[in-house]
Design a protein around this motif. Sequence first.
Motif, PDB file in Angstrom:
ATOM      1  N   VAL A 173       0.698  -1.428   0.308  1.00 26.48           N
ATOM      2  CA  VAL A 173      -0.298  -0.132  -0.156  1.00 26.48           C
ATOM      3  C   VAL A 173       0.890   1.497  -0.026  1.00 26.48           C
ATOM      4  O   VAL A 173       2.185   2.106   0.746  1.00 26.48           O
ATOM      5  N   LYS A 205      -0.153  -2.480  -4.833  1.00 29.58           N
ATOM      6  CA  LYS A 205      -0.968  -3.332  -4.993  1.00 29.58           C
ATOM      7  C   LYS A 205      -2.211  -2.149  -4.645  1.00 29.58           C
ATOM      8  O   LYS A 205      -3.154  -2.330  -5.267  1.00 29.58           O
ATOM      9  N   PHE A 206      -2.396  -1.412  -3.582  1.00 25.26           N
ATOM     10  CA  PHE A 206      -3.566  -0.427  -3.360  1.00 25.26           C
ATOM     11  C   PHE A 206      -3.229   1.043  -3.583  1.00 25.26           C
ATOM     12  O   PHE A 206      -1.366   1.699  -2.381  1.00 25.26           O
ATOM     13  N   LEU A 239      -9.535   1.159   2.682  1.00 26.87           N
ATOM     14  CA  LEU A 239      -8.217  -0.203   1.808  1.00 26.87           C
ATOM     15  C   LEU A 239      -9.160  -1.263   2.320  1.00 26.87           C
ATOM     16  O   LEU A 239      -9.437  -2.096   1.130  1.00 26.87           O
ATOM     17  N   ALA A 285     -11.987  -0.948  -0.919  1.00 26.45           N
ATOM     18  CA  ALA A 285     -10.663  -1.178  -2.124  1.00 26.45           C
ATOM     19  C   ALA A 285     -10.189  -2.460  -2.415  1.00 26.45           C
ATOM     20  O   ALA A 285     -10.358  -3.207  -3.248  1.00 26.45           O
ATOM     21  N   GLU A 286     -10.838  -3.710  -1.453  1.00 32.11           N
ATOM     22  CA  GLU A 286     -10.663  -5.490  -1.458  1.00 32.11           C
ATOM     23  C   GLU A 286     -11.233  -5.896  -2.545  1.00 32.11           C
ATOM     24  O   GLU A 286     -11.312  -6.685  -3.918  1.00 32.11           O
ATOM     25  N   CYS A 294      -9.051   5.596  -2.654  1.00 34.80           N
ATOM     26  CA  CYS A 294      -8.192   4.516  -2.490  1.00 34.80           C
ATOM     27  C   CYS A 294      -8.167   4.125  -4.021  1.00 34.80           C
ATOM     28  O   CYS A 294      -9.961   3.125  -4.774  1.00 34.80           O
ATOM     29  N   GLN A 312      -7.327   0.200  -6.830  1.00 37.36           N
ATOM     30  CA  GLN A 312      -6.570  -1.083  -7.326  1.00 37.36           C
ATOM     31  C   GLN A 312      -5.265  -0.467  -7.964  1.00 37.36           C
ATOM     32  O   GLN A 312      -5.703   0.871  -9.148  1.00 37.36           O
ATOM     33  N   ARG A 313      -4.471  -1.142  -8.091  1.00 37.46           N
ATOM     34  CA  ARG A 313      -3.744  -1.064  -9.323  1.00 37.46           C
ATOM     35  C   ARG A 313      -3.709  -0.901 -10.219  1.00 37.46           C
ATOM     36  O   ARG A 313      -3.274   0.070 -11.703  1.00 37.46           O
TER      37      ARG A 313
END
Length: 235
Positions: free
Chosen positions: A5, A87-88, A107, A110-111, A162, A164-165
Amino acid sequence: MPNKVLIIIPTYNESKNIVPLIEGIFTVLPAVDILFIDDSSPDGTGEIIDSLSKMDPRVILIRRVSKLGLGTAYVTGFKYALSNDYKFIFQMDADFSHHPRYLTQLLREAENYPIVLGSRYIKGGTVRGWSIYRKILSRFGSFYARLLLGLKIRDLTSGYKCFQRRVIGEIMMTPLNSEGYVFQVETIFKAHKKGFSIKEIPIIFENRHKGASKISKKIVLEAAFKVCAMAVKRY
């Protein structure tokens, strides 16, 4: 090996906020890296961050030679994030208007969602400490952008996000060229056009604790013209 992160925080004259902000972030999310993009702050912000980065590898500093603006600062941060396999990727202000207490929820969401946005203008969200003029300007700005661009997001000018990549990788395939707060609209609009879903969570946005606001008439006018240009290109 970096943390997964990255929190990107542009700074200009934020010397009084840096230490408590870092402490607040690491209290709730100790396993993150914080990337500061400092535009040669005359108040010594860069020197404070540089000193802290030498003691803690989670604190990273990129210093720029002059005040180059919010949009280019985030682009610099996005490039760093992609190059270092995070990744984030968070966007966050340095002045405590974006309180660290919301980081864990952003976060967590954001998964499951490509973009999670801290929203002032959904149920449970609000703004504290602003003048009536600032409140009207901000609400109208979001309404104006939402209307012209055909988006349903309530807080399009929010800078607390946030990603994601993969979202950053996609929206960086074409230039991001906005400055000021319209940069926030541009990133969401591009992500929407790419088909990414966006989740809003309510936040309490509090006026900055210390230091001076960076908003100006130039920033407001840029936002109005840039949103029009984005709307025209859409059709």
